[in-house]
Design an enzyme around this catalytic site. Structure first.
Site, PDB file in Angstrom:
ATOM      1  N   ASP A  70       0.840  -1.198   0.000  1.00  0.00           N
ATOM      2  CA  ASP A  70       0.000   0.000   0.000  1.00  0.00           C
ATOM      3  C   ASP A  70       0.873   1.245   0.000  1.00  0.00           C
ATOM      4  O   ASP A  70       0.569   2.237  -0.659  1.00  0.00           O
ATOM      5  CB  ASP A  70      -0.864   0.042   1.269  1.00  0.00           C
ATOM      6  CG  ASP A  70      -2.092  -0.818   1.136  1.00  0.00           C
ATOM      7  OD1 ASP A  70      -2.154  -1.591   0.176  1.00  0.00           O
ATOM      8  OD2 ASP A  70      -2.980  -0.707   2.003  1.00  0.00           O
ATOM      9  N   SER A  87     -13.659   7.341  -1.802  1.00  0.00           N
ATOM     10  CA  SER A  87     -12.473   6.835  -1.144  1.00  0.00           C
ATOM     11  C   SER A  87     -12.078   7.830  -0.056  1.00  0.00           C
ATOM     12  O   SER A  87     -12.806   8.789   0.203  1.00  0.00           O
ATOM     13  CB  SER A  87     -11.420   6.722  -2.230  1.00  0.00           C
ATOM     14  OG  SER A  87     -10.228   6.313  -1.706  1.00  0.00           O
ATOM     15  N   GLU A 142     -11.692   6.186  14.139  1.00  0.00           N
ATOM     16  CA  GLU A 142     -12.079   4.779  14.008  1.00  0.00           C
ATOM     17  C   GLU A 142     -10.889   4.044  13.425  1.00  0.00           C
ATOM     18  O   GLU A 142     -10.053   4.663  12.768  1.00  0.00           O
ATOM     19  CB  GLU A 142     -13.238   4.639  13.017  1.00  0.00           C
ATOM     20  CG  GLU A 142     -14.539   5.167  13.526  1.00  0.00           C
ATOM     21  CD  GLU A 142     -15.565   5.318  12.406  1.00  0.00           C
ATOM     22  OE1 GLU A 142     -15.330   4.810  11.284  1.00  0.00           O
ATOM     23  OE2 GLU A 142     -16.589   5.952  12.653  1.00  0.00           O
ATOM     24  N   LYS A 180      -9.126   1.715  10.685  1.00  0.00           N
ATOM     25  CA  LYS A 180      -9.362   1.481   9.261  1.00  0.00           C
ATOM     26  C   LYS A 180      -9.291  -0.026   9.057  1.00  0.00           C
ATOM     27  O   LYS A 180      -8.215  -0.624   9.119  1.00  0.00           O
ATOM     28  CB  LYS A 180      -8.304   2.203   8.427  1.00  0.00           C
ATOM     29  CG  LYS A 180      -8.597   2.188   6.950  1.00  0.00           C
ATOM     30  CD  LYS A 180      -7.725   3.190   6.227  1.00  0.00           C
ATOM     31  CE  LYS A 180      -8.094   3.332   4.773  1.00  0.00           C
ATOM     32  NZ  LYS A 180      -8.154   2.083   4.018  1.00  0.00           N
ATOM     33  N   ASP A 231      -9.292  -3.523   7.295  1.00  0.00           N
ATOM     34  CA  ASP A 231      -8.755  -3.899   5.989  1.00  0.00           C
ATOM     35  C   ASP A 231      -9.614  -4.991   5.367  1.00  0.00           C
ATOM     36  O   ASP A 231      -9.391  -6.176   5.581  1.00  0.00           O
ATOM     37  CB  ASP A 231      -7.304  -4.358   6.160  1.00  0.00           C
ATOM     38  CG  ASP A 231      -6.509  -4.173   4.895  1.00  0.00           C
ATOM     39  OD1 ASP A 231      -7.061  -3.603   3.929  1.00  0.00           O
ATOM     40  OD2 ASP A 231      -5.346  -4.595   4.855  1.00  0.00           O
ATOM     41  N   GLU A 242     -17.482  -2.393   6.239  1.00  0.00           N
ATOM     42  CA  GLU A 242     -16.388  -3.176   5.681  1.00  0.00           C
ATOM     43  C   GLU A 242     -16.642  -4.657   5.930  1.00  0.00           C
ATOM     44  O   GLU A 242     -16.878  -5.068   7.067  1.00  0.00           O
ATOM     45  CB  GLU A 242     -15.103  -2.737   6.393  1.00  0.00           C
ATOM     46  CG  GLU A 242     -13.854  -2.993   5.641  1.00  0.00           C
ATOM     47  CD  GLU A 242     -13.573  -1.939   4.566  1.00  0.00           C
ATOM     48  OE1 GLU A 242     -14.397  -1.014   4.378  1.00  0.00           O
ATOM     49  OE2 GLU A 242     -12.530  -2.069   3.914  1.00  0.00           O
ATOM     50  N   TYR A 295     -19.982   1.430   9.579  1.00  0.00           N
ATOM     51  CA  TYR A 295     -19.474   2.687  10.127  1.00  0.00           C
ATOM     52  C   TYR A 295     -20.059   3.946   9.485  1.00  0.00           C
ATOM     53  O   TYR A 295     -19.554   5.041   9.686  1.00  0.00           O
ATOM     54  CB  TYR A 295     -17.940   2.745  10.042  1.00  0.00           C
ATOM     55  CG  TYR A 295     -17.362   2.340   8.690  1.00  0.00           C
ATOM     56  CD1 TYR A 295     -17.611   3.073   7.548  1.00  0.00           C
ATOM     57  CD2 TYR A 295     -16.559   1.212   8.582  1.00  0.00           C
ATOM     58  CE1 TYR A 295     -17.096   2.702   6.329  1.00  0.00           C
ATOM     59  CE2 TYR A 295     -16.020   0.835   7.354  1.00  0.00           C
ATOM     60  CZ  TYR A 295     -16.293   1.581   6.234  1.00  0.00           C
ATOM     61  OH  TYR A 295     -15.785   1.211   5.030  1.00  0.00           O
ATOM     62  N   LYS A 310     -12.596  11.403  11.324  1.00  0.00           N
ATOM     63  CA  LYS A 310     -13.766  12.049  10.710  1.00  0.00           C
ATOM     64  C   LYS A 310     -14.217  13.211  11.584  1.00  0.00           C
ATOM     65  O   LYS A 310     -14.193  13.097  12.812  1.00  0.00           O
ATOM     66  CB  LYS A 310     -14.926  11.047  10.613  1.00  0.00           C
ATOM     67  CG  LYS A 310     -14.589   9.790   9.848  1.00  0.00           C
ATOM     68  CD  LYS A 310     -15.704   8.757   9.921  1.00  0.00           C
ATOM     69  CE  LYS A 310     -15.279   7.510   9.134  1.00  0.00           C
ATOM     70  NZ  LYS A 310     -16.213   6.396   9.259  1.00  0.00           N
ATOM     71  N   LYS A 363      -2.452   6.156   7.731  1.00  0.00           N
ATOM     72  CA  LYS A 363      -2.093   4.741   7.583  1.00  0.00           C
ATOM     73  C   LYS A 363      -0.785   4.448   8.299  1.00  0.00           C
ATOM     74  O   LYS A 363       0.172   5.209   8.198  1.00  0.00           O
ATOM     75  CB  LYS A 363      -1.972   4.395   6.099  1.00  0.00           C
ATOM     76  CG  LYS A 363      -3.322   4.492   5.381  1.00  0.00           C
ATOM     77  CD  LYS A 363      -3.571   3.290   4.529  1.00  0.00           C
ATOM     78  CE  LYS A 363      -3.443   3.549   3.085  1.00  0.00           C
ATOM     79  NZ  LYS A 363      -3.578   2.475   2.183  1.00  0.00           N
ATOM     80  N   CYS A 397      17.626 -32.712  -3.234  1.00  0.00           N
ATOM     81  CA  CYS A 397      16.501 -32.728  -2.288  1.00  0.00           C
ATOM     82  C   CYS A 397      17.025 -32.929  -0.866  1.00  0.00           C
ATOM     83  O   CYS A 397      17.786 -33.867  -0.618  1.00  0.00           O
ATOM     84  CB  CYS A 397      15.531 -33.842  -2.673  1.00  0.00           C
ATOM     85  SG  CYS A 397      14.199 -34.025  -1.478  1.00  0.00           S
ATOM     86  N   CYS A 452      15.726 -36.632   0.264  1.00  0.00           N
ATOM     87  CA  CYS A 452      16.080 -37.915  -0.345  1.00  0.00           C
ATOM     88  C   CYS A 452      17.308 -37.802  -1.245  1.00  0.00           C
ATOM     89  O   CYS A 452      17.695 -38.766  -1.893  1.00  0.00           O
ATOM     90  CB  CYS A 452      14.894 -38.478  -1.130  1.00  0.00           C
ATOM     91  SG  CYS A 452      14.543 -37.541  -2.625  1.00  0.00           S
ATOM     92  N   CYS A 466      11.575 -31.853  -6.619  1.00  0.00           N
ATOM     93  CA  CYS A 466      12.265 -33.124  -6.424  1.00  0.00           C
ATOM     94  C   CYS A 466      11.464 -34.135  -7.235  1.00  0.00           C
ATOM     95  O   CYS A 466      10.281 -34.354  -6.965  1.00  0.00           O
ATOM     96  CB  CYS A 466      12.254 -33.513  -4.949  1.00  0.00           C
ATOM     97  SG  CYS A 466      12.700 -35.243  -4.732  1.00  0.00           S
ATOM     98  N   CYS A 513      10.541 -40.235  -2.217  1.00  0.00           N
ATOM     99  CA  CYS A 513      10.907 -39.124  -1.338  1.00  0.00           C
ATOM    100  C   CYS A 513       9.918 -39.077  -0.160  1.00  0.00           C
ATOM    101  O   CYS A 513       8.715 -38.860  -0.361  1.00  0.00           O
ATOM    102  CB  CYS A 513      10.875 -37.839  -2.156  1.00  0.00           C
ATOM    103  SG  CYS A 513      11.297 -36.380  -1.206  1.00  0.00           S
TER     104      CYS A 513
HETATM  105  S1  IVH Z   1     -15.341   5.909   6.051  1.00  0.00           S
HETATM  106  C1  IVH Z   1     -16.695   8.642   2.352  1.00  0.00           C
HETATM  107  N1  IVH Z   1     -14.418   4.382   7.953  1.00  0.00           N
HETATM  108  O1  IVH Z   1     -11.329   2.581   3.604  1.00  0.00           O
HETATM  109  C2  IVH Z   1     -15.713   7.698   2.904  1.00  0.00           C
HETATM  110  N2  IVH Z   1     -13.849   3.818   5.718  1.00  0.00           N
HETATM  111  O2  IVH Z   1      -9.650   4.111   1.737  1.00  0.00           O
HETATM  112  C3  IVH Z   1     -16.337   6.732   3.820  1.00  0.00           C
HETATM  113  N3  IVH Z   1     -12.511   1.783   5.508  1.00  0.00           N
HETATM  114  O3  IVH Z   1     -13.628   2.771   0.993  1.00  0.00           O
HETATM  115  C4  IVH Z   1     -15.375   5.751   4.348  1.00  0.00           C
HETATM  116  N4  IVH Z   1     -12.409   1.313   7.650  1.00  0.00           N
HETATM  117  O4  IVH Z   1     -13.656   0.676   2.473  1.00  0.00           O
HETATM  118  C5  IVH Z   1     -14.454   4.601   6.622  1.00  0.00           C
HETATM  119  N5  IVH Z   1     -13.706   3.104   9.759  1.00  0.00           N
HETATM  120  C6  IVH Z   1     -13.763   3.314   8.446  1.00  0.00           C
HETATM  121  C7  IVH Z   1     -13.117   2.453   7.518  1.00  0.00           C
HETATM  122  C8  IVH Z   1     -13.185   2.748   6.154  1.00  0.00           C
HETATM  123  C9  IVH Z   1     -12.056   0.931   6.433  1.00  0.00           C
HETATM  124  C10 IVH Z   1     -12.264   1.642   4.062  1.00  0.00           C
HETATM  125  C11 IVH Z   1     -13.479   1.853   3.200  1.00  0.00           C
HETATM  126  C12 IVH Z   1     -13.121   2.967   2.264  1.00  0.00           C
HETATM  127  C13 IVH Z   1     -11.626   2.902   2.283  1.00  0.00           C
HETATM  128  C14 IVH Z   1     -11.020   4.219   1.885  1.00  0.00           C
END
Ligand code: IVH
Length: 681
Positions: free
Chosen positions: A34, A83, A118, A120, A122, A179, A231, A294, A318, A412, A415, A430, A436
C-alpha cells in the site's frame, strides 16, 4: 523536469497505477505494498497539479479504483461511494486540521468541532440498502458510481441483519456502509486446510475476503465465514447531529459496529489515539491498516463537502508496514507433496507486530536472487497486509566481509535426488515422487483429508508410523492393511493394549468407510497436479467414469467446464504414467467409486439430453447460475468454451464478442433467453 519529461512521467505513472489498481481490485493479487502504491499516487497528484495540461482522461487521481465485475448485475449507487485521502505522516495530519479551520473561517463558521477516530478495517467496502427495515440490496464499491450486486452473497454473513424490527425512529429508506472482512482466525484455518489439501495458501485476509465475496455460489461464500463492521449511515432527514450518534443508532438497530471508535476533542487527542492503537490493533480479531479520522459534527461535514474522490471532512492515517532488522541464520528447504521445493529463511527470533518471527518464506530461487541475500546478512523483515512475514531488503552496510553468494540447493534435502526446474516455472522440484518421504507421506495425508477420502482415524503420526514400518507407500496400500499387519501398534501394558486395539479397529473401519466416498472425492484424493476440489467435481460431472476420463484427449478434456490447457495437460501426463494406471486399478479393485452418481433429485426433463451449451452475457429473467441449473435439470450440459461440436450458444446482453464470432463461424445455433425457453417448450 522539463515539459516533455513531465508529460512522459505522468503517462507512465497513470499506466502503472491503473495496472496496480486492476491487480488489487479485480484480481486480488497486489504486487506492491500500500505504501509503494500511495507513494506513486502522490507523485502523480503533485505532477498533475503542476502540469494540469498533461493529465490523462483515465487518470487514477480522479476516480477510485474499480472492482466492477461483469459477472454481477451492475447497480448505480444512490450516493457515490468514495475513497479517503490518506497520509502516513503526523505533519500532514496537522495540516488537515489547519485546512478544516481555514475552510471554517472562509465560511464564517464559528462552531466548536470534534473528531471521531475509528480504525481502518482492511476488508472490502459494502453498501447495504434497507427499505421498511428489510435488506434490499448489497452493492460493492465498484468504481464509486456503480457497483456489483452481491446481495445473495452478503445475505450469508450472519452479523448483517436481513431485517430490523421497525419502530418509530426507523426511516423508511436508508443505506448503511461498512467493511466486510475475514477474521484472522478464519483466514488461518482456511489456509491450514488448503496446505493440507495441497493447495496454494491465500496471501492475506483482505484479498481472500474480496475473492470470497465475488464467488458465484452463495453457498461457497457461506463457508468462508465472512464478517462485517458498519461505520456509515446515509439517508434523508436522519434524526441526529453527529457521526458518533449515528454509530450508536446503528448499534441500536442491531448492526455490528466495532467498539474501538472514540470521540476526540482535538487533533492532539487524535494523535494519542493513533499512538495507542499502533500496537494495540494487533490484538483485534481482524487486520487494520490505519485510523480513519472524521469530523464528528454533521453540519460541518456538510459545509466541507467532497472532492471528486473523497470527503474533505475525513482522512485516513495509515500505519507504515512494520519492519524490523534481524539476522538470516540459515535457509532450509521444505518439500511439498507434489515435490515442490520452498526455501524458508531461518531468522534470529525477533518481535514484530505482536508476534515473534523466526521464519519467513522466500518463495523460490528467483526471490532469493532478487533480494541478493546471503547467510548471516542483516535483513529487513516486514509484516504488511500479510500474516506471513517477508524479507524486503538486505542491509548491505552490515554485510560480513567474508560472506559468499548463496548457492541454491541442488539436491533434495530429504532424499538427496538432484532437483529439477521446468522451463518457465519458478519452483524447483524433487522428481523422486515415489521415493521421497515427505512426498509419499504428503500424498497419503492429502488422500485421507476430510475433503478427500475423509479417513479421520489416520492422522499425521499414524501415517508416519505406517510409512516407517514399510506398510504404506501409496494410497492403494491402505486398502491392503490387515489387523495382523498392524501388530506393531500394540504396546506392552494391558491397559494400553486395549486402547491400541481400539485404535487399530477405528483405523480399519475408517478405511473401510472411505469406500463410500463419491467419485469426485476419489478423483480429488488421487492428487493429480492442478486438480483441486472444484476441478475434480467438474471432471466427475462431465466424464462420469474414470475410464472416460482416462481416454479423453486434450481437446475433449478442455470441453469440460473450468478445464484449461494447464489442467488438461497435467491430466494427460498423469494418466499416461504406467505406475499411475496400476495405482488407479488397485484403488478400483479395492472398491472405491470410479463412477459418478447421477443426481436425479433436481431433474425436470430429458429434453436437452446430449445437448451442449455455452452461456455468455447477462440475462433478464434468470441469472447465469440459474440458467445453468435449468439446463442441467433438463439433461443438458454446460461447457465453458465454444468449439465446432457445440450445439447452442445462449447469448445475453454484453455476450463475449469472441464467443459470438466463433459460434457464427462454426454455424452454431445462437439463442437468446426467449429462444432458450422456446427450446424447452
Ligand atoms: S469511512 C466517504 N471508515 O477505507 C468515505 N472507511 O480508503 C467513507 N474503511 O472505501 C469511508 N475502515 O472501504 C471509513 N472506519 C472506516 C473504515 C473505512 C475501512 C475503508 C473503506 C473505504 C476505504 C477508503
Amino acid at each position: 523536469m522539463n515539459n516533455a519529461e513531465a508529460k512522459a512521467r505522468i503517462a507512465t505513472l497513470t499506466e502503472t497505477i491503473n495496472h496496480h489498481n486492476t491487480l488489487y481490485y479485480i484480481h486480488n493479487t497486489p504486487q506492491i505494498s500500500d505504501y509503494e502504491f500511495d507513494t506513486l499516487l502522490k507523485e502523480l497528484e503533485a505532477l498533475e497539479q503542476q502540469y494540469p495540461e498533461y493529465q490523462l482522461p483515465n487518470s487514477p487521481t480522479q476516480r477510485v479504483g474499480t472492482d466492477r465485475d461483469a459477472d454481477f448485475e451492475q447497480v448505480t449507487h444512490q450516493y457515490p461511494m468514495l475513497s479517503l485521502a490518506n497520509t502516513y505522516s503526523e505533519e500532514e495530519l496537522l495540516d488537515f486540521d489547519k485546512r478544516i479551520k481555514k475552510l471554517m473561517a472562509e465560511n464564517d463558521l464559528n462552531i466548536p468541532y470534534s473528531y471521531v477516530c475509528e480504525l481502518k478495517f482492511d476488508g472490502v467496502s459494502i453498501s447495504l440498502r434497507y427499505e421498511n427495515g428489510i435488506l434490499q440490496k448489497a452493492i460493492t464499491r465498484g468504481d464509486g458510481v456503480q457497483g456489483d450486486d452481491v446481495t445473495a452473497n452478503v445475505k450469508t454473513i450472519r452479523t448483517i441483519p436481513l431485517s430490523i424490527a421497525t419502530n418509530n425512529d426507523l426511516p423508511e429508506k436508508f443505506e448503511v456502509r461498512g467493511e466486510i472482512f475475514m477474521p484472522n482466525s478464519v483466514f488461518e484455518q482456511l489456509n491450514e486446510e488448503r496446505v493440507v489439501a495441497g493447495e496454494e495458501p491465500y496471501a492475506n485476509p483482505r484479498n481472500t475476503a474480496s475473492g470470497s465475496l465475488k464467488q458465484k455460489k452463495s453457498s461457497e461464500v457461506a463457508k468462508r465465514k465472512l464478517d462485517c463492521y458498519l461505520y456509515y449511515l446515509l439517508g434523508e432527514n436522519l434524526p441526529y447531529n453527529t457521526h458518533s450518534e449515528a454509530i450508536k443508532t446503528l448499534e441500536s438497530w442491531q448492526f455490528q459496529i466495532s467498539q474501538t471508535y472514540q470521540v476526540c476533542p482535538d487533533i492532539q487527542a487524535v494523535m494519542e489515539y493513533i499512538k495507542i492503537w499502533e500496537e494495540k490493533r494487533h490484538t483485534l480479531p481482524l487486520e487494520t491498516d490505519g485510523v480513519v479520522i472524521k469530523i464528528n459534527e454533521l453540519a460541518l461535514q456538510e459545509v466541507l463537502g467532497f472532492t471528486s474522490k473523497s470527503p474533505r471532512w475525513a482522512i485516513a492515517y495509515k500505519y507504515k508496514a512494520q519492519s524490523v532488522e534481524t539476522t538470516l541464520q540459515g535457509i532450509t528447504y521444505q518439500v511439498g507433496r507434489t515435490g515442490a521445493i520452498t526455501p524458508v529463511a531461518e531468522l534470529k527470533p525477533v518481535l514484530l507486530a505482536g508476534t515473534t518471527v523466526k521464519r519467513a518464506s522466500l518463495h523460490n530461487a528467483d526471490e532469493i536472487e532478487r533480494l541478493g541475500i546471503r547467510l548471516q546478512d542483516s535483513v529487513w523483515v516486514e509484516k504488511g497486509g500479510e500474516i506471513i512475514p517477508k524479507i524486503t531488503a538486505v542491509n548491505l552496510a552490515k554485510r560480513q566481509p567474508d560472506s559468499q553468494p548463496l548457492q541454491y540447493a541442488t539436491h533434495c534435502p530429504e532424499c538427496n535426488t538432484p532437483l529439477i526446474r521446468k522451463a518457465g516455472e519458478a519452483q524447483h522440484y524433487c522428481p523422486n515422487e515415489r521415493g521421497c518421504p515427505p512426498q509419499i507421506k504428503g500424498k497419503i495425508a492429502h488422500f485421507v483429508h476430510k475433503k478427500a477420502m475423509n479417513i479421520n482415524s489416520l492422522g499425521e503420526e499414524t501415517i508416519k508410523a505406517l510409512f516407517e514400518q514399510g506398510l504404506v507407500r501409496t494410497p492403494a496400500d491402505l486398502y491392503d492393511l490387515k489387523e495382523e499387519s498392524l501388530n506393531f501398534f500394540y504396546k506392552d501394558s494391558q491397559k494400553k493394549k486395549n486402547d491400541d486395539r481400539l485404535k487399530v479397529k477405528n483405523l480399519l473401519q475408517g478405511i473401510e468407510n472411505s469406500k463410500k466416498q463419491p467419485f469426485e472425492k476419489v478423483l480429488f484424493a488421487i492428487g493429480i497436479r492442478f486438480v483441486g476440489e472444484t476441478v475434480a467435481k467438474k471432471l466427475a460431472e462431465h466424464f462420469q467414469t474414470i475410464e472416460k476420463l482416462q481416454q479423453a484427449t486434450l481437446e475433449e478434456l478442455q470441453q469440460a467446464e473450468e478445464i484449461g490447457s494447464k489442467i488438461a495437460e497435467s491430466l494427460i501426463d498423469f494418466f499416461k504414467e504406467p505406475t499411475n494406471q496400476s495405482e488407479i486399478q488397485r484403488l478400483q479393485q479395492a472398491g472405491l467409486s470410479m463412477v459418478a452418481q447421477k443426481d436425479e433429485t433436481n431433474k425436470e426433463s430429458s429434453l436437452l439430453e446430449g445437448k451442449t451449451f455455452v452461456i455468455s452475457g447477462t440475462f433478464e429473467q434468470l441469472s447465469r447460475d440459474e440458467l445453468k441449473t435449468k439446463i442441467e435439470a433438463n439433461g443438458g450440459k454446460v461447457l465453458s468454451s465454444v468449439s465446432a461440436k457445440l450445439h447452442y450458444l445462449i447469448a445475453g446482453s454484453e455476450a463475449g464478442p469472441s464467443k459470438l464470432e466463433k459460434a457464427k463461424k462454426n454455424n452454431i445455433t445462437i439463442l437468446d433467453e426467449k429462444g432458450f425457453f422456446e427450446l424447452l417448450g
